[in-house]
Design a protein around this motif. Structure first.
Motif, PDB file in Angstrom:
ATOM      1  N   GLN A 160      12.111   1.295 -27.283  1.00 52.48           N
ATOM      2  CA  GLN A 160      11.720   2.417 -28.347  1.00 52.48           C
ATOM      3  C   GLN A 160      11.043   1.930 -29.510  1.00 52.48           C
ATOM      4  N   HIS A 161       9.710   2.193 -29.884  1.00 47.41           N
ATOM      5  CA  HIS A 161       9.443   1.422 -30.994  1.00 47.41           C
ATOM      6  C   HIS A 161       8.492   2.481 -31.864  1.00 47.41           C
ATOM      7  N   ILE A 162       8.087   2.037 -33.095  1.00 44.64           N
ATOM      8  CA  ILE A 162       7.405   2.862 -33.991  1.00 44.64           C
ATOM      9  C   ILE A 162       6.064   2.012 -33.693  1.00 44.64           C
ATOM     10  N   HIS A 163       4.873   2.684 -33.092  1.00 50.43           N
ATOM     11  CA  HIS A 163       3.670   2.181 -32.987  1.00 50.43           C
ATOM     12  C   HIS A 163       2.638   2.671 -34.001  1.00 50.43           C
TER      13      HIS A 163
ATOM     14  N   LEU B 140       4.899  -1.764 -34.648  1.00 50.07           N
ATOM     15  CA  LEU B 140       5.329  -1.992 -35.741  1.00 50.07           C
ATOM     16  C   LEU B 140       6.668  -2.362 -36.286  1.00 50.07           C
ATOM     17  N   VAL B 141       7.418  -1.402 -35.536  1.00 55.15           N
ATOM     18  CA  VAL B 141       8.865  -1.661 -35.850  1.00 55.15           C
ATOM     19  C   VAL B 141       9.621  -1.301 -34.270  1.00 55.15           C
ATOM     20  N   ALA B 142      10.481  -2.605 -34.102  1.00 56.61           N
ATOM     21  CA  ALA B 142      11.036  -2.185 -32.802  1.00 56.61           C
ATOM     22  C   ALA B 142      12.707  -1.470 -33.210  1.00 56.61           C
ATOM     23  N   LEU B 143      12.526  -0.578 -32.603  1.00 55.20           N
ATOM     24  CA  LEU B 143      14.011   0.295 -32.968  1.00 55.20           C
ATOM     25  C   LEU B 143      15.106  -0.108 -31.910  1.00 55.20           C
ATOM     26  N   ASP B 144      15.497  -1.423 -32.282  1.00 52.88           N
ATOM     27  CA  ASP B 144      16.774  -2.081 -31.325  1.00 52.88           C
ATOM     28  C   ASP B 144      17.808  -2.016 -32.286  1.00 52.88           C
TER      29      ASP B 144
ATOM     30  N   PHE C  53      21.106   7.698 -30.725  1.00 59.10           N
ATOM     31  CA  PHE C  53      20.763   6.740 -31.602  1.00 59.10           C
ATOM     32  C   PHE C  53      20.942   6.615 -32.833  1.00 59.10           C
ATOM     33  N   MET C  54      21.295   5.765 -33.906  1.00 61.87           N
ATOM     34  CA  MET C  54      21.128   5.584 -35.374  1.00 61.87           C
ATOM     35  C   MET C  54      21.060   4.112 -35.638  1.00 61.87           C
ATOM     36  N   ASN C  55      20.272   3.565 -36.370  1.00 64.74           N
ATOM     37  CA  ASN C  55      20.107   2.297 -37.096  1.00 64.74           C
ATOM     38  C   ASN C  55      19.354   2.419 -38.163  1.00 64.74           C
ATOM     39  N   GLN C  56      19.609   1.229 -38.892  1.00 63.27           N
ATOM     40  CA  GLN C  56      18.489   1.044 -40.208  1.00 63.27           C
ATOM     41  C   GLN C  56      17.738  -0.316 -40.186  1.00 63.27           C
ATOM     42  N   TYR C  57      16.679  -0.345 -40.773  1.00 63.63           N
ATOM     43  CA  TYR C  57      15.827  -1.437 -40.745  1.00 63.63           C
ATOM     44  C   TYR C  57      14.935  -1.517 -41.991  1.00 63.63           C
ATOM     45  N   THR C  58      14.696  -2.961 -42.221  1.00 63.92           N
ATOM     46  CA  THR C  58      13.727  -3.285 -43.277  1.00 63.92           C
ATOM     47  C   THR C  58      12.265  -3.281 -42.795  1.00 63.92           C
TER      48      THR C  58
END
Length: 201
Positions: free
Chosen positions: A97-100, A137-141, A154-159
């Motif tokens: 899953q990604h932000i494209h 743009l952001v890999a939701l890993d 799913f839940m996670n934080q990213y910079t």
């Protein structure tokens, strides 16, 4: 007596001169300069506040996958917190899953229509979708594995980089399903436009 008067005058004049110099120093700062500084401080505070936003995403199926779900994104400066729930996924398989999106020219990413299937095989591949939703743009890993019922929570934080912070221009894409009896981890199975839920806290 004369010496006493001279000394007294000296004590009176010295503080007066200091006050005069102090007044000159303050008058050197124009009202316009003070106002400009105040405006800059206010703008900085406003920009900082506007970096806090909430977004929602409704995930809709691609390629007849039957996948659907919802996601919420909290933007806090250069950090995002992503929570995502989806159903209809291939059970007990990992789903990328990604932000494209597109960084250049503030171009809007969109979910691809079936006309994106340029080779006519009835499926939109990862590559065929890129002209519509752009690169990752952001890999939701770490990528989630669906449970036995095909659900993920799913839940996670990213910079994230500054260029990726115009989240409302982007989409979330989920991947992975069986094609002709073989699991294809790259094929898009759901997509949703990122929409602003509020304009800042």
């Amino acid at each position: 007596m004369k010496n006493f008067i001279q000394k007294t005058i000296g004590f009176v004049v010295a503080p007066a001169l200091l006050l005069s110099f102090s007044a000159c120093d303050q008058s050197d700062v124009s009202p316009e300069a003070n106002l400009s500084t105040q405006n800059a401080d206010a703008a900085h505070q406003t920009n900082s506040m506007n970096l806090n936003k909430t977004y929602t995403v409704e995930l809709m199926e691609l390629n007849g996958s039957g996948v659907h779900g919802m996601a919420h994104i909290e933007l806090m400066g250069n950090e995002i917190e992503v929570s995502l729930e989806a159903a209809g996924l291939t059970p007990e398989m990992e789903h990328m899953q990604h932000i494209h999106g597109f960084i250049e020219n503030n171009r809007n990413a969109v979910c691809p229509p079936m006309s994106a299937d340029t080779n006519g095989d009835g499926l939109i591949s990862l590559a065929e979708g890129v002209p519509f939703y752009g690169p990752v743009l952001v890999a939701l890993d770490p990528y989630p594995t669906a449970d036995a019922t095909g659900m993920v929570d799913f839940m996670n934080q990213y910079t994230i980089a500054r260029a990726a912070r115009s989240l409302q221009n982007n989409v979330i894409v989920m991947h992975g399903m069986y094609v002709d009896g073989v699991y294809d981890p790259t094929i898009p199975v759901a997509c949703g436009q990122i929409k602003v839920a509020n304009q800042g806290k």
